[in-house]
Design a protein around this motif. Structure first.
Motif, PDB file in Angstrom:
ATOM      1  N   GLN A  78      10.402  10.224  -4.150  1.00 41.32           N
ATOM      2  CA  GLN A  78       9.894  10.175  -2.781  1.00 41.32           C
ATOM      3  C   GLN A  78       8.374  10.297  -2.762  1.00 41.32           C
ATOM      4  O   GLN A  78       7.692   9.590  -2.020  1.00 41.32           O
ATOM      5  N   ALA A  79       7.826  11.174  -3.613  1.00 42.98           N
ATOM      6  CA  ALA A  79       6.374  11.315  -3.696  1.00 42.98           C
ATOM      7  C   ALA A  79       5.734  10.014  -4.187  1.00 42.98           C
ATOM      8  O   ALA A  79       4.697   9.585  -3.668  1.00 42.98           O
ATOM      9  N   ALA A  80       6.365   9.384  -5.172  1.00 41.72           N
ATOM     10  CA  ALA A  80       5.826   8.123  -5.699  1.00 41.72           C
ATOM     11  C   ALA A  80       5.893   7.013  -4.654  1.00 41.72           C
ATOM     12  O   ALA A  80       4.947   6.228  -4.520  1.00 41.72           O
ATOM     13  N   LEU A  81       6.991   6.938  -3.916  1.00 41.49           N
ATOM     14  CA  LEU A  81       7.115   5.916  -2.873  1.00 41.49           C
ATOM     15  C   LEU A  81       6.040   6.104  -1.810  1.00 41.49           C
ATOM     16  O   LEU A  81       5.407   5.135  -1.371  1.00 41.49           O
ATOM     17  N   ASN A  82       5.829   7.352  -1.399  1.00 44.74           N
ATOM     18  CA  ASN A  82       4.779   7.629  -0.410  1.00 44.74           C
ATOM     19  C   ASN A  82       3.406   7.274  -0.969  1.00 44.74           C
ATOM     20  O   ASN A  82       2.564   6.715  -0.263  1.00 44.74           O
ATOM     21  N   HIS A  83       3.169   7.591  -2.226  1.00 41.11           N
ATOM     22  CA  HIS A  83       1.884   7.295  -2.879  1.00 41.11           C
ATOM     23  C   HIS A  83       1.643   5.783  -2.953  1.00 41.11           C
ATOM     24  O   HIS A  83       0.548   5.305  -2.634  1.00 41.11           O
ATOM     25  N   ILE A  84       2.665   5.042  -3.376  1.00 42.60           N
ATOM     26  CA  ILE A  84       2.535   3.581  -3.480  1.00 42.60           C
ATOM     27  C   ILE A  84       2.262   2.964  -2.123  1.00 42.60           C
ATOM     28  O   ILE A  84       1.374   2.123  -1.969  1.00 42.60           O
ATOM     29  N   ARG A  85       3.014   3.394  -1.122  1.00 42.77           N
ATOM     30  CA  ARG A  85       2.820   2.825   0.227  1.00 42.77           C
ATOM     31  C   ARG A  85       1.461   3.208   0.805  1.00 42.77           C
ATOM     32  O   ARG A  85       0.894   2.457   1.596  1.00 42.77           O
ATOM     33  N   GLY A  86       0.950   4.369   0.416  1.00 47.11           N
ATOM     34  CA  GLY A  86      -0.384   4.769   0.854  1.00 47.11           C
ATOM     35  C   GLY A  86      -1.474   3.924   0.205  1.00 47.11           C
ATOM     36  O   GLY A  86      -2.477   3.596   0.831  1.00 47.11           O
ATOM     37  N   GLN A  87      -1.266   3.555  -1.061  1.00 44.40           N
ATOM     38  CA  GLN A  87      -2.249   2.755  -1.787  1.00 44.40           C
ATOM     39  C   GLN A  87      -2.161   1.266  -1.451  1.00 44.40           C
ATOM     40  O   GLN A  87      -3.158   0.559  -1.505  1.00 44.40           O
ATOM     41  N   LEU A  88      -0.947   0.794  -1.172  1.00 47.42           N
ATOM     42  CA  LEU A  88      -0.724  -0.629  -0.852  1.00 47.42           C
ATOM     43  C   LEU A  88       0.004  -0.763   0.489  1.00 47.42           C
ATOM     44  O   LEU A  88       1.185  -1.116   0.534  1.00 47.42           O
ATOM     45  N   PRO A  89      -0.677  -0.508   1.595  1.00 49.10           N
ATOM     46  CA  PRO A  89       0.008  -0.555   2.896  1.00 49.10           C
ATOM     47  C   PRO A  89       0.526  -1.952   3.271  1.00 49.10           C
ATOM     48  O   PRO A  89       1.457  -2.077   4.053  1.00 49.10           O
ATOM     49  N   GLN A  90      -0.037  -2.986   2.682  1.00 51.77           N
ATOM     50  CA  GLN A  90       0.407  -4.350   2.984  1.00 51.77           C
ATOM     51  C   GLN A  90       1.677  -4.724   2.245  1.00 51.77           C
ATOM     52  O   GLN A  90       2.297  -5.744   2.533  1.00 51.77           O
ATOM     53  N   LEU A  91       2.105  -3.909   1.293  1.00 49.12           N
ATOM     54  CA  LEU A  91       3.282  -4.191   0.480  1.00 49.12           C
ATOM     55  C   LEU A  91       4.547  -3.974   1.310  1.00 49.12           C
ATOM     56  O   LEU A  91       4.806  -2.873   1.782  1.00 49.12           O
ATOM     57  N   ALA A  92       5.313  -5.034   1.504  1.00 53.26           N
ATOM     58  CA  ALA A  92       6.570  -4.950   2.264  1.00 53.26           C
ATOM     59  C   ALA A  92       7.716  -4.960   1.268  1.00 53.26           C
ATOM     60  O   ALA A  92       8.216  -6.015   0.883  1.00 53.26           O
ATOM     61  N   ALA A  93       8.104  -3.772   0.821  1.00 53.70           N
ATOM     62  CA  ALA A  93       9.161  -3.665  -0.177  1.00 53.70           C
ATOM     63  C   ALA A  93      10.089  -2.515   0.198  1.00 53.70           C
ATOM     64  O   ALA A  93       9.656  -1.509   0.763  1.00 53.70           O
ATOM     65  N   SER A  94      11.345  -2.685  -0.139  1.00 59.36           N
ATOM     66  CA  SER A  94      12.322  -1.631   0.122  1.00 59.36           C
ATOM     67  C   SER A  94      12.174  -0.527  -0.923  1.00 59.36           C
ATOM     68  O   SER A  94      11.537  -0.708  -1.968  1.00 59.36           O
ATOM     69  N   ASP A  95      12.793   0.603  -0.643  1.00 65.90           N
ATOM     70  CA  ASP A  95      12.783   1.697  -1.612  1.00 65.90           C
ATOM     71  C   ASP A  95      13.434   1.262  -2.917  1.00 65.90           C
ATOM     72  O   ASP A  95      12.968   1.620  -4.006  1.00 65.90           O
ATOM     73  N   MET A  96      14.500   0.478  -2.832  1.00 66.40           N
ATOM     74  CA  MET A  96      15.192   0.018  -4.037  1.00 66.40           C
ATOM     75  C   MET A  96      14.283  -0.888  -4.863  1.00 66.40           C
ATOM     76  O   MET A  96      14.228  -0.772  -6.088  1.00 66.40           O
ATOM     77  N   GLN A  97      13.568  -1.784  -4.225  1.00 64.61           N
ATOM     78  CA  GLN A  97      12.652  -2.665  -4.952  1.00 64.61           C
ATOM     79  C   GLN A  97      11.548  -1.873  -5.633  1.00 64.61           C
ATOM     80  O   GLN A  97      11.190  -2.151  -6.775  1.00 64.61           O
TER      81      GLN A  97
END
Length: 105
Positions: A78-97
């Motif tokens: 969950q921390a990594a997903l939040n970190h990735i989405r914070g760094q790449l807000p334009q990335l439209a990917a599901s949690d599974m992806q």
């Protein structure tokens, strides 16, 4: 068999074959589109976060998440997903992806 019945049977057979082929094309297009989206996400994440400590620490949680079809969600993932989405807000990917992308690092 009358000529009308024979023509009706031929017409139904033609429609059934056409519907089957169309269904196959739609299914194939959907599968290829999903695979392309996953591959693009994997490429974006793996190139951007290859040496990121937060993301690398989430590999075990990502493996559990993928293996359980999303049922097991660890705090590191969950921390990594939040970190990735914070760094790449334009990335439209599901949690599974994203979890699958983390596993490729």
């Amino acid at each position: 068999m009358s000529r009308l019945r024979l023509l009706s049977a031929a017409a139904l057979l033609t429609l059934a074959t056409s519907a089957s082929a169309t269904s196959f094309v739609v299914t194939t297009d959907a599968t290829v589109g999903a695979l392309a989206a996953t591959t693009e996400t994997t490429s974006d994440v793996s190139s951007s976060f290859k040496d990121d400590k937060i993301v690398r620490a989430a590999r075990d949680d990502a493996a559990s998440f993928v293996a359980s079809q999303g049922e097991i969600r660890g705090v590191r993932l969950q921390a990594a997903l939040n970190h990735i989405r914070g760094q790449l807000p334009q990335l439209a990917a599901s949690d599974m992806q994203l979890a699958q992308a983390i596993l490729t690092l």
